[in-house]
Design a protein around this motif. Structure first.
Motif, PDB file in Angstrom:
ATOM      1  N   GLU A  56       0.833  -1.203   0.000  1.00 15.89           N
ATOM      2  CA  GLU A  56       0.000   0.000   0.000  1.00 15.89           C
ATOM      3  C   GLU A  56       0.869   1.254   0.000  1.00 15.89           C
ATOM      4  N   ILE A  57       1.951   1.239   0.799  1.00 18.86           N
ATOM      5  CA  ILE A  57       2.842   2.396   0.828  1.00 18.86           C
ATOM      6  C   ILE A  57       3.541   2.535  -0.528  1.00 18.86           C
ATOM      7  N   GLU A  58       3.986   1.406  -1.083  1.00 15.71           N
ATOM      8  CA  GLU A  58       4.676   1.451  -2.365  1.00 15.71           C
ATOM      9  C   GLU A  58       3.767   1.983  -3.473  1.00 15.71           C
ATOM     10  N   ALA A  59       2.492   1.525  -3.464  1.00 19.09           N
ATOM     11  CA  ALA A  59       1.549   1.991  -4.487  1.00 19.09           C
ATOM     12  C   ALA A  59       1.306   3.502  -4.353  1.00 19.09           C
ATOM     13  N   ARG A  60       1.156   3.954  -3.140  1.00 19.56           N
ATOM     14  CA  ARG A  60       0.933   5.387  -2.941  1.00 19.56           C
ATOM     15  C   ARG A  60       2.171   6.188  -3.354  1.00 19.56           C
ATOM     16  N   PHE A  61       3.354   5.641  -3.051  1.00 20.26           N
ATOM     17  CA  PHE A  61       4.594   6.316  -3.416  1.00 20.26           C
ATOM     18  C   PHE A  61       4.696   6.477  -4.934  1.00 20.26           C
ATOM     19  N   MET A  62       4.409   5.410  -5.678  1.00 21.71           N
ATOM     20  CA  MET A  62       4.486   5.474  -7.135  1.00 21.71           C
ATOM     21  C   MET A  62       3.440   6.421  -7.710  1.00 21.71           C
ATOM     22  N   ARG A  63       2.228   6.357  -7.135  1.00 24.84           N
ATOM     23  CA  ARG A  63       1.160   7.226  -7.636  1.00 24.84           C
ATOM     24  C   ARG A  63       1.497   8.693  -7.379  1.00 24.84           C
ATOM     25  N   LEU A  64       2.061   8.962  -6.213  1.00 22.89           N
ATOM     26  CA  LEU A  64       2.406  10.345  -5.877  1.00 22.89           C
ATOM     27  C   LEU A  64       3.494  10.868  -6.806  1.00 22.89           C
ATOM     28  N   LYS A  65       4.468  10.013  -7.125  1.00 21.97           N
ATOM     29  CA  LYS A  65       5.539  10.448  -8.017  1.00 21.97           C
ATOM     30  C   LYS A  65       4.984  10.770  -9.404  1.00 21.97           C
ATOM     31  N   GLU A  66       4.036   9.913  -9.895  1.00 24.70           N
ATOM     32  CA  GLU A  66       3.432  10.168 -11.212  1.00 24.70           C
ATOM     33  C   GLU A  66       2.664  11.499 -11.215  1.00 24.70           C
ATOM     34  N   ARG A  67       1.903  11.704 -10.157  1.00 22.12           N
ATOM     35  CA  ARG A  67       1.119  12.937 -10.088  1.00 22.12           C
ATOM     36  C   ARG A  67       2.023  14.171  -9.984  1.00 22.12           C
ATOM     37  N   ALA A  68       3.099  14.060  -9.228  1.00 27.49           N
ATOM     38  CA  ALA A  68       3.999  15.197  -9.074  1.00 27.49           C
ATOM     39  C   ALA A  68       4.639  15.553 -10.405  1.00 27.49           C
ATOM     40  N   VAL A  69       5.068  14.526 -11.167  1.00 30.94           N
ATOM     41  CA  VAL A  69       5.650  14.793 -12.484  1.00 30.94           C
ATOM     42  C   VAL A  69       4.610  15.396 -13.414  1.00 30.94           C
ATOM     43  N   GLU A  70       3.350  14.908 -13.314  1.00 29.68           N
ATOM     44  CA  GLU A  70       2.269  15.446 -14.157  1.00 29.68           C
ATOM     45  C   GLU A  70       2.035  16.926 -13.873  1.00 29.68           C
ATOM     46  N   MET A 115      14.233  19.712 -12.358  1.00 29.29           N
ATOM     47  CA  MET A 115      13.313  19.476 -11.246  1.00 29.29           C
ATOM     48  C   MET A 115      12.522  18.202 -11.468  1.00 29.29           C
ATOM     49  N   VAL A 116      12.138  17.943 -12.709  1.00 32.95           N
ATOM     50  CA  VAL A 116      11.411  16.701 -13.011  1.00 32.95           C
ATOM     51  C   VAL A 116      12.314  15.493 -12.737  1.00 32.95           C
ATOM     52  N   HIS A 117      13.584  15.584 -13.151  1.00 32.27           N
ATOM     53  CA  HIS A 117      14.508  14.476 -12.908  1.00 32.27           C
ATOM     54  C   HIS A 117      14.740  14.293 -11.407  1.00 32.27           C
ATOM     55  N   ALA A 118      14.794  15.399 -10.677  1.00 28.91           N
ATOM     56  CA  ALA A 118      15.019  15.293  -9.240  1.00 28.91           C
ATOM     57  C   ALA A 118      13.867  14.565  -8.563  1.00 28.91           C
ATOM     58  N   VAL A 119      12.632  14.877  -8.961  1.00 21.50           N
ATOM     59  CA  VAL A 119      11.469  14.205  -8.383  1.00 21.50           C
ATOM     60  C   VAL A 119      11.489  12.723  -8.729  1.00 21.50           C
ATOM     61  N   GLN A 120      11.836  12.422  -9.966  1.00 22.11           N
ATOM     62  CA  GLN A 120      11.855  11.022 -10.381  1.00 22.11           C
ATOM     63  C   GLN A 120      12.962  10.236  -9.669  1.00 22.11           C
ATOM     64  N   GLY A 121      14.003  10.958  -9.193  1.00 21.61           N
ATOM     65  CA  GLY A 121      15.103  10.257  -8.545  1.00 21.61           C
ATOM     66  C   GLY A 121      14.911  10.048  -7.058  1.00 21.61           C
ATOM     67  N   ILE A 122      13.868  10.582  -6.443  1.00 23.42           N
ATOM     68  CA  ILE A 122      13.623  10.385  -5.010  1.00 23.42           C
ATOM     69  C   ILE A 122      13.223   8.935  -4.766  1.00 23.42           C
ATOM     70  N   LEU A 153       4.223  19.047 -12.620  1.00 24.25           N
ATOM     71  CA  LEU A 153       5.368  19.822 -13.093  1.00 24.25           C
ATOM     72  C   LEU A 153       5.323  20.024 -14.600  1.00 24.25           C
ATOM     73  N   GLN A 154       4.857  19.025 -15.332  1.00 24.45           N
ATOM     74  CA  GLN A 154       4.778  19.149 -16.782  1.00 24.45           C
ATOM     75  C   GLN A 154       3.667  20.098 -17.227  1.00 24.45           C
ATOM     76  N   MET A 155       2.652  20.263 -16.398  1.00 27.54           N
ATOM     77  CA  MET A 155       1.554  21.175 -16.755  1.00 27.54           C
ATOM     78  C   MET A 155       1.911  22.623 -16.473  1.00 27.54           C
ATOM     79  N   LEU A 156       2.840  22.851 -15.563  1.00 26.95           N
ATOM     80  CA  LEU A 156       3.216  24.212 -15.226  1.00 26.95           C
ATOM     81  C   LEU A 156       4.173  24.760 -16.276  1.00 26.95           C
ATOM     82  N   PRO A 157       4.042  26.049 -16.603  1.00 26.68           N
ATOM     83  CA  PRO A 157       4.927  26.630 -17.626  1.00 26.68           C
ATOM     84  C   PRO A 157       6.319  26.904 -17.067  1.00 26.68           C
ATOM     85  N   GLN A 158       7.334  26.728 -17.946  1.00 25.06           N
ATOM     86  CA  GLN A 158       8.723  27.106 -17.657  1.00 25.06           C
ATOM     87  C   GLN A 158       9.292  26.387 -16.430  1.00 25.06           C
ATOM     88  N   VAL A 159       8.974  25.097 -16.269  1.00 21.03           N
ATOM     89  CA  VAL A 159       9.556  24.298 -15.189  1.00 21.03           C
ATOM     90  C   VAL A 159      10.826  23.651 -15.720  1.00 21.03           C
TER      91      VAL A 159
END
Length: 797
Positions: free
Chosen positions: A144-158, A170-177, A160-166
């Motif tokens: 359950e923790i692992e699933a939430r961790f993966m889902r949170l990482k996907e949402r965080a990257v999503e 920063m996207v790579h840093a989030v993916q590397g946590i 960041l990609q929707m925001l302009p001029q990111v």
């Protein structure tokens, strides 16, 4: 509540007090912050301005110690105490301390670990707290923790990609946590949410619940960003030449509506206006106009000038009473009792008012007359209107027309003008809150006219029962029904009122009061009112009837009772001073006491002073404030037959003097005079009180008698006064103002009054007690006047 621990002061070996006591091992320097939360792993700059925070930061840097970052619960508190700070914060190391040239201090902090405050220490120049470190538990090997961790990482990257001029880093840093706790804290720290929500996430120790909170938050922000994109696409298609500000406002309104926060925005205001319009019971035509303006308002930016103008217009439409008034519950007997209780005498006026009320009770749908109360000041015109309202159980509103010279004061200004408002009629109805009110249009004879139009012409529609059911105010620009309003107008004189306007009103004349009536009014109403205004009880001051009569006779000379009430008030105030100083407990004021209170008598019997010699006659005059006596003085000197007139006489009065002299010359033989001698003298006619303009034909008889007395060398009887116009044939013609003139003669001590025979019918308006005290001589021609005023049988002195 956090515990506060007191530490004893410490002194060094030399007895000098340490600047800062040493910190216990479990204590931490605290820096309170406003509207921000520091998470472990974050590096953020913090501006510090409070002296205690600056001292705390400098101490930590000097001693290479960590600090605790705690958020204030209430950012408005300048000096936060234990109860004003959150209980959970973040331990941080100060990476850099910077002081800018303008004197502000900044620290760059890196969050390390959560902590919980267990108590606060005193004796320091800054906030110090005992803390309990909260260790971050290792992430369990839990699907359950692992699933939430993966889902949170996907949402965080999503996100960041929707925001302009990111930046891509920063996207790579989030993916590397690789740890769920670090990711949750990083996302919560950098995402745009309220500080209170971040504090709740910081205080959440359980990793699973913390991940769920951050996930929910990210899902909400993604929905908002998607909606923002849709709004942007829709508004760009129809933007055209619109300004960017309008686009931003449209986005804000749509976002607020989707978030359910539109209660504080324009949508809630529009909905509220729509409900108020439905509740206002507007006629169909008015409701359509209001709906049209409401649609315009919806399409406007609430910061524009036109928005404010339309909103004000809708407020007026809503607040003006449209609902049909409740039927009058008229009790004619009760109305009679109210009028009798409020007003003494005025029987003719009361009778007409009761007739009006009776007709309105039997036929509520009928159009009542527009009553116009005409009389000198102080006779009770305004209070009569208030009594009518009380008898009907209606609201009473008063509109003062004195000095109004702009038509827009009646009809309102058009909405195209800045600061436009409805006219006084609509404003008064808004104040009353009902169409079924009694509206008094006060001082209608004082209306003016100028380049802004004629207000009296605007009143023609208001005061016409056949037209005022669709009165159109320029500001409202919709028909308004005034037929249920009971209009009462007042005036001192009718002459300035235009004929068409006068024709729409039923005139009720209120003449002045006799001395007996004034004394009765004073006893019943004025004394009681002035005692109350002066703070006196009835048993503390007694004013005798003789004192009231003396005040009326010697200190006031008016048709109404306003000055009489002022003089009674002066007596009451003088007594109030003596009682307040402890000089007396009660007082009784009689006629001889008035000189001490009111000073010497202001009026005296001028007839006794001026009559009794040839060439002086007493006339009677009408003025806007009641009747008055008028002395006509004539004198002759050697000359060439000139006529000299003084006393600021009007053209009509000058013509009366010329006619009187011609009539005397034509009857010289009757008076035993040589016509040739009249051509060798100059005749001077003077009317005293030369500063007061005088005009009118009613002094013709008095001028003839004064000239006849002069040439016959016989005095006019001192107790005789006269009025009437003369013709060159010697006829005595009728005049107006008979009631006012008779009351003035009675007040001046006159016993006999000569008046035109054709004015006999007008004596019915004179109160019976006044008629009984006067002797009347009715004149058809001027010879009768000579016989009544001059004792021709007596030899010349």
């Amino acid at each position: 509540m956090n515990q506060v621990i007191h530490l004893p002061d410490r002194s060094d070996s030399q007895g000098e007090k340490d600047t800062v006591p040493a910190l216990p091992s479990d204590a931490l320097v605290i820096i309170p912050v406003r509207n921000m939360v520091l998470f472990p792993g974050m590096v953020v700059p913090i501006s510090i301005g409070r002296s205690s925070s600056i001292a705390a930061a400098q101490y930590a840097v000097k001693n290479d110690q960590a600090v605790g970052i705690l958020m204030q619960r209430n950012p408005d508190v300048e000096t936060p105490g234990a109860d004003d700070l959150s209980s959970v914060g973040t331990i941080a190391s100060i990476l850099r301390y910077v002081t800018t040239p303008d004197g502000t201090h900044h620290i760059v902090c890196q969050g390390q670990q959560r902590f919980r405050v267990t108590g606060y220490l005193e004796g320091f120049a800054f906030t110090v707290a005992r803390i309990e470190r909260i260790a971050e538990a290792a992430a369990p090997d839990n699907p359950e923790i692992e699933a939430r961790f993966m889902r949170l990482k996907e949402r965080a990257v999503e996100v960041l990609q929707m925001l302009p001029q990111v930046p891509a880093e920063m996207v790579h840093a989030v993916q590397g946590i690789d740890t769920p706790a670090t990711l949750a804290d990083l996302v919560a720290g950098y995402v745009d949410i309220k500080a209170t929500e971040k504090q709740e996430i910081l205080e959440e120790i359980d990793l699973r619940r913390r991940l769920d909170r951050v996930l929910d938050m990210l899902v909400h922000r993604i929905d908002v960003l998607n909606l923002s994109r849709d709004i942007d696409k829709r508004t760009k298609a129809s933007l055209g030449q619109r300004e960017r500000e309008f686009l931003l406002r449209e986005q804000l309104k749509s976002i607020q509506k989707e978030l359910g926060e539109d209660a504080s925005g324009n949508a809630a205001e529009i909905e509220e206006l729509r409900n108020l319009i439905e509740e206002a019971h507007m006629p169909e035509e008015v409701a359509k106009q209001a709906a049209k303006e409401l649609k315009r308002l919806e399409r406007m930016a609430d910061g524009s000038a036109e928005y404010s103008m339309v909103r004000t217009y809708l407020d007026w439409l809503i607040e003006v009473p449209w609902k049909a008034p409740e039927p009058d519950t008229i009790d004619v007997g009760q109305a009679r009792r109210v009028l009798d209780a409020d007003h003494f005498d005025l029987e003719k006026v009361k009778k007409r008012i009761l007739e009006f009320l009776a007709v309105r009770k039997l036929k509520p749908s009928g159009h009542g007359p527009i009553l116009c109360l005409v009389g000198p000041p102080g006779v009770g015109k305004t209070s009569l209107g208030q009594s009518i309202a009380r008898a009907l159980g209606r609201k009473f509103v008063r509109v003062s027309l004195g000095g109004v010279h702009d038509e827009a004061e009646i009809r309102g200004h058009r909405r195209t003008y800045v600061g436009a408002l409805p006219g006084n009629i609509i404003q008064a109805l808004k104040k009353a809150g009902t169409r079924g009110c009694v509206m008094m249009l006060d001082e209608i004879d004082k209306l003016g006219s100028g380049i802004q139009g004629d207000p009296s012409a605007a009143l023609l529609e208001v005061l016409d029962p056949e037209q005022n059911n669709s009165f159109r105010d320029n500001y409202l620009a919709v028909p308004y029904d005034l037929s249920q309003v009971l209009f009462i107008t007042t005036a001192n004189v009718l002459d300035p009122v235009p004929g068409p306007l006068r024709d729409r009103m039923e005139v009720l004349h209120l003449a002045g009061y006799t001395q007996e009536e004034k004394r009765e009014i004073a006893r019943r109403y004025l004394v009681t009112r002035q005692l109350e205004d002066s703070g006196l009880k009835p048993e503390q001051l007694a004013i005798t009837d003789d004192a009231l009569a003396a005040i009326i006779r010697d200190y006031t000379r008016e048709a109404g009772v306003r000055n009489l009430e002022r003089q009674i008030g002066a007596v009451c105030r003088r007594t109030a001073v003596r009682i307040a100083e402890g000089e007396i407990q009660t007082a009784r004021v009689d006629a001889p006491d008035l000189v001490e209170v009111l000073g010497p008598a202001k009026f005296e019997n001028e007839v006794a002073l001026r009559a009794g010699m040839p060439g002086v006659a007493t006339g009677l005059a009408w003025t806007p404030v009641g009747g008055d006596i008028l002395f006509i003085e004539a004198s002759r000197t050697a000359g060439t037959g000139r006529l000299i007139l003084t006393g600021q006489l009007g053209d009509v009065m000058k013509e009366s003097a010329q006619a009187a002299l011609t009539l005397v010359k034509s009857r010289a033989a009757t008076f035993g005079l040589d016509p040739a001698t009249l051509e060798k003298v100059d005749v001077h006619i003077h009317v005293p009180a030369g500063a007061i303009p005088k005009d009118g034909p009613s002094a013709g008889v008095a001028m003839f008698i004064a000239l006849a007395s002069l040439f016959m060398n016989r005095p006019v009887r001192s107790d005789v006064a006269m009025t009437g116009e003369i013709s060159l044939r010697g006829l005595v013609l009728p005049v107006g103002g008979i009631k006012e003139k008779m009351l003035a003669a009675l007040a001046a001590g006159i016993k006999k009054v000569m008046l035109p025979a054709r004015n006999r019918k007008d004596l019915e308006e004179v109160p019976l007690p006044a008629r009984q005290q006067l002797e009347f001589v009715y004149l058809d021609d001027i010879d009768e006047a000579v016989l009544a005023a001059i004792d021709v049988a007596r030899d010349a002195p």
